[in-house]
Design a protein around this motif. Structure first.
Motif, PDB file in Angstrom:
ATOM      1  N   VAL A  53      44.233  49.531  39.963  1.00 46.00           N
ATOM      2  CA  VAL A  53      43.427  48.410  39.467  1.00 46.00           C
ATOM      3  C   VAL A  53      44.140  47.835  38.252  1.00 46.00           C
ATOM      4  CG1 VAL A  53      41.204  47.648  38.565  1.00 46.00           C
ATOM      5  CG2 VAL A  53      41.293  49.463  40.271  1.00 46.00           C
ATOM      6  N   LEU A  54      44.502  46.558  38.332  1.00 47.86           N
ATOM      7  CA  LEU A  54      45.189  45.860  37.253  1.00 47.86           C
ATOM      8  C   LEU A  54      44.319  44.712  36.752  1.00 47.86           C
ATOM      9  CD1 LEU A  54      48.788  45.556  38.786  1.00 47.86           C
ATOM     10  CD2 LEU A  54      47.844  47.442  37.451  1.00 47.86           C
ATOM     11  N   TYR A  55      44.283  44.530  35.451  1.00 45.52           N
ATOM     12  CA  TYR A  55      43.518  43.443  34.838  1.00 45.52           C
ATOM     13  C   TYR A  55      44.455  42.539  34.048  1.00 45.52           C
ATOM     14  CZ  TYR A  55      38.674  44.851  35.787  1.00 45.52           C
ATOM     15  OH  TYR A  55      37.470  45.131  36.389  1.00 45.52           O
ATOM     16  N   PHE A  56      44.283  41.236  34.233  1.00 40.61           N
ATOM     17  CA  PHE A  56      44.958  40.245  33.403  1.00 40.61           C
ATOM     18  C   PHE A  56      44.133  40.044  32.137  1.00 40.61           C
ATOM     19  CE2 PHE A  56      48.061  38.159  36.343  1.00 40.61           C
ATOM     20  CZ  PHE A  56      49.042  37.908  35.395  1.00 40.61           C
ATOM     21  N   GLU A  57      44.784  40.083  30.991  1.00 41.33           N
ATOM     22  CA  GLU A  57      44.122  39.827  29.719  1.00 41.33           C
ATOM     23  C   GLU A  57      44.908  38.759  28.966  1.00 41.33           C
ATOM     24  OE1 GLU A  57      44.024  43.501  27.652  1.00 41.33           O
ATOM     25  OE2 GLU A  57      42.832  44.552  29.161  1.00 41.33           O
ATOM     26  N   HIS A  58      44.207  37.988  28.140  1.00 36.64           N
ATOM     27  CA  HIS A  58      44.889  37.006  27.312  1.00 36.64           C
ATOM     28  C   HIS A  58      43.968  36.567  26.199  1.00 36.64           C
ATOM     29  CE1 HIS A  58      42.326  34.118  29.319  1.00 36.64           C
ATOM     30  NE2 HIS A  58      42.842  33.119  28.631  1.00 36.64           N
ATOM     31  N   ASP A  59      44.580  36.072  25.152  1.00 39.30           N
ATOM     32  CA  ASP A  59      43.860  35.505  24.021  1.00 39.30           C
ATOM     33  C   ASP A  59      43.694  34.013  24.273  1.00 39.30           C
ATOM     34  OD1 ASP A  59      42.633  35.168  21.622  1.00 39.30           O
ATOM     35  OD2 ASP A  59      44.460  35.173  20.416  1.00 39.30           O
ATOM     36  N   PRO A  60      42.470  33.483  24.262  1.00 36.30           N
ATOM     37  CA  PRO A  60      42.289  32.051  24.529  1.00 36.30           C
ATOM     38  C   PRO A  60      43.135  31.190  23.595  1.00 36.30           C
ATOM     39  CG  PRO A  60      40.181  33.182  24.516  1.00 36.30           C
ATOM     40  CD  PRO A  60      41.192  34.182  24.054  1.00 36.30           C
ATOM     41  N   PRO A  91      39.847  32.900  35.925  1.00 36.25           N
ATOM     42  CA  PRO A  91      40.422  31.796  36.709  1.00 36.25           C
ATOM     43  C   PRO A  91      41.519  31.080  35.949  1.00 36.25           C
ATOM     44  CG  PRO A  91      38.005  31.747  36.773  1.00 36.25           C
ATOM     45  CD  PRO A  91      38.385  32.765  35.746  1.00 36.25           C
ATOM     46  N   GLY A  92      42.636  30.810  36.644  1.00 31.96           N
ATOM     47  CA  GLY A  92      43.734  30.097  36.045  1.00 31.96           C
ATOM     48  C   GLY A  92      44.610  30.902  35.116  1.00 31.96           C
ATOM     49  N   ILE A  93      44.450  32.212  35.069  1.00 35.28           N
ATOM     50  CA  ILE A  93      45.230  33.030  34.145  1.00 35.28           C
ATOM     51  C   ILE A  93      46.628  33.299  34.665  1.00 35.28           C
ATOM     52  CG2 ILE A  93      44.606  35.317  35.026  1.00 35.28           C
ATOM     53  CD1 ILE A  93      44.231  36.205  32.123  1.00 35.28           C
ATOM     54  N   GLY A  94      46.838  33.143  35.989  1.00 34.54           N
ATOM     55  CA  GLY A  94      48.186  33.309  36.531  1.00 34.54           C
ATOM     56  C   GLY A  94      48.315  34.377  37.591  1.00 34.54           C
ATOM     57  N   PRO A 113      54.292  43.453  58.457  1.00 35.58           N
ATOM     58  CA  PRO A 113      54.910  43.301  57.132  1.00 35.58           C
ATOM     59  C   PRO A 113      54.764  44.596  56.330  1.00 35.58           C
ATOM     60  CG  PRO A 113      52.771  42.240  57.164  1.00 35.58           C
ATOM     61  CD  PRO A 113      53.016  42.728  58.567  1.00 35.58           C
ATOM     62  N   ALA A 114      55.653  44.793  55.363  1.00 34.28           N
ATOM     63  CA  ALA A 114      55.590  45.977  54.510  1.00 34.28           C
ATOM     64  C   ALA A 114      54.882  45.698  53.193  1.00 34.28           C
ATOM     65  CB  ALA A 114      57.000  46.499  54.235  1.00 34.28           C
ATOM     66  N   PHE A 115      54.764  44.417  52.812  1.00 35.21           N
ATOM     67  CA  PHE A 115      54.127  44.048  51.549  1.00 35.21           C
ATOM     68  C   PHE A 115      53.282  42.812  51.797  1.00 35.21           C
ATOM     69  CE2 PHE A 115      54.318  41.854  47.328  1.00 35.21           C
ATOM     70  CZ  PHE A 115      53.554  42.792  46.641  1.00 35.21           C
ATOM     71  N   VAL A 116      51.978  42.925  51.537  1.00 35.47           N
ATOM     72  CA  VAL A 116      51.023  41.862  51.854  1.00 35.47           C
ATOM     73  C   VAL A 116      50.232  41.517  50.594  1.00 35.47           C
ATOM     74  CG1 VAL A 116      49.066  41.167  53.295  1.00 35.47           C
ATOM     75  CG2 VAL A 116      50.836  42.687  54.220  1.00 35.47           C
ATOM     76  N   VAL A 117      50.048  40.234  50.348  1.00 35.72           N
ATOM     77  CA  VAL A 117      49.204  39.735  49.268  1.00 35.72           C
ATOM     78  C   VAL A 117      48.035  38.987  49.888  1.00 35.72           C
ATOM     79  CG1 VAL A 117      49.054  38.164  47.297  1.00 35.72           C
ATOM     80  CG2 VAL A 117      51.088  39.579  47.613  1.00 35.72           C
ATOM     81  N   ILE A 118      46.824  39.345  49.518  1.00 36.96           N
ATOM     82  CA  ILE A 118      45.612  38.695  50.025  1.00 36.96           C
ATOM     83  C   ILE A 118      44.889  38.054  48.852  1.00 36.96           C
ATOM     84  CG2 ILE A 118      43.385  39.052  51.132  1.00 36.96           C
ATOM     85  CD1 ILE A 118      44.611  41.236  52.778  1.00 36.96           C
ATOM     86  N   ASP A 119      44.775  36.749  48.885  1.00 41.50           N
ATOM     87  CA  ASP A 119      44.223  35.958  47.791  1.00 41.50           C
ATOM     88  C   ASP A 119      43.070  35.102  48.326  1.00 41.50           C
ATOM     89  OD1 ASP A 119      43.821  34.608  45.447  1.00 41.50           O
ATOM     90  OD2 ASP A 119      45.710  33.481  45.494  1.00 41.50           O
ATOM     91  N   SER A 120      41.837  35.559  48.192  1.00 43.41           N
ATOM     92  CA  SER A 120      41.381  36.726  47.458  1.00 43.41           C
ATOM     93  C   SER A 120      40.414  37.506  48.341  1.00 43.41           C
ATOM     94  CB  SER A 120      40.676  36.285  46.186  1.00 43.41           C
ATOM     95  OG  SER A 120      39.491  35.576  46.529  1.00 43.41           O
ATOM     96  N   ILE A 121      40.020  38.689  47.896  1.00 42.47           N
ATOM     97  CA  ILE A 121      39.148  39.542  48.689  1.00 42.47           C
ATOM     98  C   ILE A 121      37.749  38.949  48.793  1.00 42.47           C
ATOM     99  CG2 ILE A 121      38.570  40.908  46.644  1.00 42.47           C
ATOM    100  CD1 ILE A 121      38.855  42.143  50.316  1.00 42.47           C
ATOM    101  N   VAL A 136      36.566  37.657  38.895  1.00 44.54           N
ATOM    102  CA  VAL A 136      35.851  38.377  37.855  1.00 44.54           C
ATOM    103  C   VAL A 136      34.576  37.627  37.507  1.00 44.54           C
ATOM    104  CG1 VAL A 136      37.940  39.405  36.872  1.00 44.54           C
ATOM    105  CG2 VAL A 136      37.139  37.207  36.013  1.00 44.54           C
ATOM    106  N   THR A 137      33.612  38.372  36.971  1.00 45.38           N
ATOM    107  CA  THR A 137      32.353  37.790  36.526  1.00 45.38           C
ATOM    108  C   THR A 137      32.516  37.242  35.113  1.00 45.38           C
ATOM    109  OG1 THR A 137      31.596  39.910  35.637  1.00 45.38           O
ATOM    110  CG2 THR A 137      31.111  39.443  37.949  1.00 45.38           C
ATOM    111  N   LYS A 138      31.444  36.640  34.594  1.00 44.35           N
ATOM    112  CA  LYS A 138      31.523  36.088  33.243  1.00 44.35           C
ATOM    113  C   LYS A 138      31.661  37.173  32.186  1.00 44.35           C
ATOM    114  CE  LYS A 138      26.460  35.860  32.848  1.00 44.35           C
ATOM    115  NZ  LYS A 138      25.309  34.966  32.609  1.00 44.35           N
ATOM    116  N   GLU A 139      31.287  38.426  32.536  1.00 49.12           N
ATOM    117  CA  GLU A 139      31.487  39.533  31.607  1.00 49.12           C
ATOM    118  C   GLU A 139      32.910  40.063  31.643  1.00 49.12           C
ATOM    119  OE1 GLU A 139      29.030  39.478  33.798  1.00 49.12           O
ATOM    120  OE2 GLU A 139      27.286  39.058  32.515  1.00 49.12           O
ATOM    121  N   GLY A 140      33.738  39.620  32.616  1.00 49.89           N
ATOM    122  CA  GLY A 140      35.112  40.062  32.696  1.00 49.89           C
ATOM    123  C   GLY A 140      35.370  41.163  33.701  1.00 49.89           C
ATOM    124  N   ALA A 141      34.327  41.676  34.372  1.00 47.23           N
ATOM    125  CA  ALA A 141      34.510  42.723  35.372  1.00 47.23           C
ATOM    126  C   ALA A 141      34.776  42.084  36.728  1.00 47.23           C
ATOM    127  CB  ALA A 141      33.270  43.616  35.447  1.00 47.23           C
TER     128      ALA A 141
END
Length: 451
Positions: free
Chosen positions: A233-240, A97-100, A164-172, A214-219
């Motif tokens: 499937v794309l994952y956002f990653e970051h260093d706290p 949450p809040g990663i962008g 539309p040709a490109f759709v964003v659904i936030d969130s599933i 994502v769950t608390k385990e990151g999945a």
């Protein structure tokens, strides 16, 4: 009137059972089965092929003409997507949450507007909140249709009307279908809503991006089958604590996996990082013990990363082995190889290993630099700051080759490195001009002599 059939669905893996049991027989989780009504047959029927004809065809007769990809206007996003937006692709984007996630997708919509008909569907925010975010990002000219809806049937009706040709659904996880009585976000709802959206995307060649919690385990929350249904499937990653963000492609049917896109979070949204190797290198004033630079290959991109190790006398009976960005079990195995074939015992030492910048290295090319960094810290001998090292280490003490050795050395030469310790089998051809001195080694003891 048809009788409604009740089944129990595991909220962890999505397995179904005709009766409630305390432990899921598939994944082993306790108290994870939730009562729900089975989906009607009409909701379960239908494939995802989207073809009008159900006849069998020969593989040689199938057309291989690919639809042209559409660039997102952001090269880092195009890289992880495999070159751009493919018509009919279904992409799943997950992250903390809040990663962008929403910020990035809003920037992508602003970039492709005018070239593709788009639609932004939000089930978590109001239209005013979306407008305020666009203003904070400086997207004053954003003219994207926005829909606030959580019913998948109503969403599909709007998609069929506006095309539309490109759709964003936030969130599933916020969507629900009228064919099920389960709450939004449950395994059955997520699975059925995703299936209907995938069928629509394949039938109409509409590119859809699904945002996943994502769950608390990151999945990604929900059934694992959700990742199997989508194309990418794309994952956002970051260093706290860091402002840098990494998007990693875990699955991609239209491109290479493990591709990386590197971004920096700013007040104006996510900005692309043109030279990501600089993020993973610590610029020390003088060479320091325990630091070795290696070249990691992430998808099709070679990246220079710094592997650090700290070896210190253990104050407890069982020495600690801590890794960040590396596999802990592999560190234990490599230390055993160092003792057996290098004659250096670290059994009474605490060993800490880290990859600078929050990078995660899963390939075996980091074996040799990890051991050399640990030995450098143990002997308090700094490694030259213009040397790079890569290579896999076998249990017999041999240094095994890795893929794309010349590309790794070329990347190191671009950043000013002068020497490279590489496996003997990765020694470049005589005709290759890499601009870097190569020191090939065949066994671990040969690499230790260089230190």
């Amino acid at each position: 009137m048809a009788k409604v059939r009740t089944e129990y669905v595991c909220q962890s893996c999505g397995a179904t059972s005709p009766k409630w049991v305390g432990q899921c027989g598939d994944c082993g989780q306790w108290n994870s089965l939730v009562e729900t009504h089975a989906a009607p047959k009409a909701a379960r029927s239908g494939g995802i092929s989207g073809t009008a004809s159900g006849r069998i065809q020969r593989l040689q007769d199938v057309s291989t003409e690919e639809s042209p990809r559409v660039s997102t206007g952001m090269p880092e996003v195009d890289r992880v997507l495999g070159g751009g937006i493919v018509p009919g692709v279904v992409c799943l984007l997950g992250g903390d949450p809040g990663i962008g996630k929403s910020t990035l997708l809003l920037q992508v919509l602003a970039s492709v507007q005018g070239r593709l008909p788009t639609l932004y569907v939000t089930g978590e925010e109001s239209l005013a909140q979306v407008r305020l975010r666009a203003q904070r990002l400086g997207l004053t000219n954003l003219d994207v249709p926005v829909l606030t809806e959580t019913s998948v049937e109503l969403i599909l009706a709007q998609l069929g009307q506006h095309k539309p040709a490109f759709v964003v659904i936030d969130s599933i996880q916020t969507l629900y279908t009228d064919g099920l009585d389960a709450a939004p976000g449950s395994v059955s709802q997520v699975r059925e809503c995703a299936a209907q959206l995938v069928r629509f995307a394949k039938a109409t060649q509409t590119a859809i991006v699904l945002v996943g919690h994502v769950t608390k385990e990151g999945a990604i929350a929900g059934p694992r089958v959700l990742e199997h249904m989508v194309d990418t499937v794309l994952y956002f990653e970051h260093d706290p604590g860091s402002r840098f963000r990494i998007i990693r492609a875990i699955k991609n049917r239209f491109g290479a996996v493990n591709e990386l896109g590197v971004f920096a979070m700013t007040d104006a949204g996510l900005k692309e990082v043109s030279n990501p190797s600089a993020l993973f290198l610590s610029r020390h004033g003088d060479p320091v013990p325990g630091s070795v630079v290696t070249v990691s290959r992430q998808g099709s991109r070679p990246l220079l990363v710094e592997v650090q190790a700290l070896v210190d006398q253990s104050l407890i009976g069982t020495p600690r082995r801590v890794t960040l960005g590396l596999e802990n079990n592999r560190l234990n195995m490599l230390l055993a190889v160092l003792h057996r074939h290098g004659g250096i015992a670290l059994g009474d030492q605490d060993v800490y290993a880290n990859v600078v910048g929050g990078m995660r290295i899963q390939e075996t090319a980091a074996d040799l630099p990890l051991l050399l960094a640990a030995l450098s810290s143990f002997k308090s001998r700094p490694w030259p700051d213009d040397w790079i090292v890569f290579g896999e280490i076998g249990l017999a003490g041999e240094v095994r080759p890795v893929a794309a050795g010349e590309e790794r050395m070329q990347e190191a030469a671009k950043h000013g490195f002068k020497r490279a310790i590489v496996p003997e089998a990765n020694k470049p051809r005589r005709s290759a001009k890499l601009g870097i001195e190569v020191l090939p080694v065949a066994r671990l003891d040969q690499a230790l002599e260089l230190l």
